[in-house]
Design a protein around this motif. Structure first.
Motif, mmCIF file in Angstrom:
data_model
loop_
_atom_site.group_PDB
_atom_site.id
_atom_site.type_symbol
_atom_site.label_atom_id
_atom_site.label_comp_id
_atom_site.label_asym_id
_atom_site.label_seq_id
_atom_site.Cartn_x
_atom_site.Cartn_y
_atom_site.Cartn_z
ATOM 1 N N LYS A 137 -17.458 1.374 2.660
ATOM 2 C CA LYS A 137 -17.015 0.370 1.698
ATOM 3 C C LYS A 137 -15.568 -0.068 1.849
ATOM 4 O O LYS A 137 -15.286 -1.263 1.934
ATOM 5 C CB LYS A 137 -17.253 0.868 0.264
ATOM 6 C CG LYS A 137 -16.741 -0.121 -0.775
ATOM 7 C CD LYS A 137 -17.294 0.116 -2.150
ATOM 8 C CE LYS A 137 -16.650 1.281 -2.840
ATOM 9 N NZ LYS A 137 -17.120 1.383 -4.243
ATOM 10 N N ASN A 149 -17.795 -3.008 -5.741
ATOM 11 C CA ASN A 149 -18.876 -2.043 -5.528
ATOM 12 C C ASN A 149 -20.055 -2.641 -4.781
ATOM 13 O O ASN A 149 -20.857 -1.923 -4.210
ATOM 14 C CB ASN A 149 -19.363 -1.481 -6.864
ATOM 15 C CG ASN A 149 -18.282 -0.669 -7.550
ATOM 16 O OD1 ASN A 149 -17.482 -0.006 -6.896
ATOM 17 N ND2 ASN A 149 -18.244 -0.739 -8.865
ATOM 18 N N ASP A 190 -11.068 0.686 -3.344
ATOM 19 C CA ASP A 190 -11.963 -0.472 -3.485
ATOM 20 C C ASP A 190 -11.460 -1.479 -4.521
ATOM 21 O O ASP A 190 -12.223 -2.271 -5.032
ATOM 22 C CB ASP A 190 -13.398 -0.016 -3.805
ATOM 23 C CG ASP A 190 -13.529 0.656 -5.168
ATOM 24 O OD1 ASP A 190 -12.502 0.957 -5.801
ATOM 25 O OD2 ASP A 190 -14.687 0.883 -5.594
#
Ligand code: UD1
Ligand code: CA
Length: 457
Positions: free
Chosen positions: A23, A228, A103
């Motif tokens: 991610k 996400n 993130d």
């Protein structure tokens, strides 16, 4: 001044991204999310930065290099467990530790600086960066008591209906008193819906110990976006793109249609350059002043001088000088060096070639593996025949050469200074300077042949 430390959380797989790429390595405007975070944190006068890595550890390390220290979280048991991994580097140190999620690519240094200040002014043990957002779904909620003081953070999945109504969310960025943080982390349990050790639980633990726990609420809601999934990724991209474009415009660049102009984070553009719609500027591209780029051009990692025009063309990993005119529909492939005042016209492909000052390839040519001198004119449809099916060879075209239309220059070959190549030639041998090379079948005219043909009918 108090010592400052930073912990960047970057060990998660990012299941919701549904990607083989980890991610935090997903790019936003060409730069991995975690790199955006680290670049901002670096501005904060931090003594030591520790990035917690796990999934894709080697790739994250390769990305960040020696900008950070690393702590390995081999099993991802939650954000509190992640911070615990930094214990070896940070425990026992005096000062304030900022924890940032890898993130949240839009977080700004100024906001983190304000968070530090707020934390220090209130002599708090924990300060949460919060925001009030319209749709708080998925985020941890800030629970305050009747006096408005922070009590705890409840994760969305663990929240009651009433708690889910709360719009103030945890952005995932916090300041902690370093010693208090590592003490409290030992007390975090995984007794929750996800069975994870939650970092936000540290807040409640400290609160219950009677410590000062506060929140600093930012008004810049865009900044708090946690990515996400790919929907949020595109949202981050859109916001970052707007930021980058506005920054260039404030620095004196005209962008005709910012919503349709895609400039990556590290691109540099000089004053009074105009960027036309549909233009994509990538990598380490540097564009000079007074240029006109676009419409619909893609430039990746090129250095471009001043007053150059590039229309509806693609250019990669090359150097392009000043007063150069490229396009429409030209393709500049890697390792090309195009000097000042060159003209590369429509449907011309250049690869690994040097073009000297003032030279022209105005129409329909392929020039690859070539050294072209200055003031050379390459006629329409001429090509360098650089490949024999196995190896590539060099074509040298010296200063002032004139290549007639539709010529093939079969490499390795040199066309000497000032020479002429007659149109339609296939040149297989070197041409001396000032010579005229004619390498084509002689024309034969058959007088009255048409009449003969007609007779046969
Ligand atoms: C987290 C917060 C939530 C907050 C939100 C803000 C927790 C429990 N929840 O939720 O309150 O509103 O961020 O965006 O912290 N990571 C690790 N190791 C782990 C787990 C996660 O390094 O074991 C890293 C991830 O790579 C990621 C970051 O920590 O960069 C946040 O983890 P994520 O799972 O995205 O947390 P959220 O559910 O978004
Ligand atoms: Ca997240």
């Amino acid at each position: 001044m108090t010592n400052r430390y930073a912990v960047i959380l970057a060990a998660g797989q990012g299941t919701r991204m549904k990607s083989k790429l980890y991610k935090v390595l997903h790019p936003v405007c060409g730069k991995p999310m975690v790199q955006h975070v680290v670049d901002q944190v670096k501005k904060l006068n931090i003594q030591e930065m520790v990035t917690v890595i796990g999934h894709g550890a080697e790739m994250v390390k390769a990305q960040l290099g020696d900008e950070s220290h690393y702590a390995l979280q081999s099993e991802q048991l939650g954000t509190a467990h992640a911070v615990m991994q930094a214990q070896q580097s940070l425990e026992g140190k005096d000062g304030v530790t900022i924890v940032v999620c890898g993130d949240t690519p839009l977080i700004k240094a100024e906001t983190m600086e304000s968070l530090f200040k707020h934390h220090e002014e209130l002599s708090a043990k924990a300060t949460i960066l919060t925001a009030s957002i319209e749709d708080p779904t998925g985020y941890g909620r800030i629970i305050r008591n009747d006096n408005g003081l922070v009590e705890k953070i409840v994760e969305h999945k663990d929240a009651t209906e009433a708690e889910r109504e709360i719009n103030e969310i945890n952005t995932g960025t916090y300041c902690f008193d370093n010693a208090a943080l590592f003490e409290a982390l030992k007390k975090v349990s995984n007794d929750n819906v996800q069975g994870e050790f939650y970092l936000p639980d540290v807040v409640e633990i400290l609160k219950n110990q009677g410590e000062v726990v506060t929140a600093y609420q930012t008004n810049d809601l865009e900044e708090t976006l946690g990515v996400n999934d790919r929907v949020a990724l595109s949202e981050a991209e859109r916001i970052m793109r707007k930021r980058i474009n506005e920054n260039h415009m404030r620095n004196g660049v005209t962008i005709i249609d910012p919503a349709n102009t895609y400039i990556e984070s590290d691109v540099v553009i000089g004053q009074d350059t105009t960027i036309l719609p549909g233009t994509i500027l990538k990598g380490r591209t540097v564009i000079g002043a007074d240029c006109q780029i676009g419409p619909n051009s893609e430039i990746d990692t090129c250095e471009v001088g001043n007053e150059t025009v590039i229309r509806q063309s693609a250019a990669y990993n090359s150097e392009i000088g000043s007063l150069v005119n490229i396009g429409p529909f030209a393709h500049i492939r890697p390792d090309s060096t195009i000097h000042d005042e060159v003209k590369i016209g429509n449907f011309v492909e250049i690869k690994k070639a040097v073009f000297g000052k003032g030279s022209k390839a105005s129409h329909l040519s392929y020039i690859g593996d070539a050294e072209v001198g200055s003031d050379v004119n390459i006629g329409c449809g001429s090509i360098t025949v650089n490949y024999d099916g196995k190896n590539k060879f060099l074509t040298k075209i010296e200063d002032g050469v004139f290549i007639g239309c539709n010529s093939n220059l079969v490499a390795p070959v040199t066309i000497g200074k000032g020479a002429y190549v007659a149109a339609g030639s296939t040149v297989t041998k070197d041409v001396p300077g000032n010579a005229l090379a004619i390498a084509r079948a002689q024309q034969v005219n058959k007088e009255n042949y048409v009449d003969k043909l007609n007779l046969k009918k």
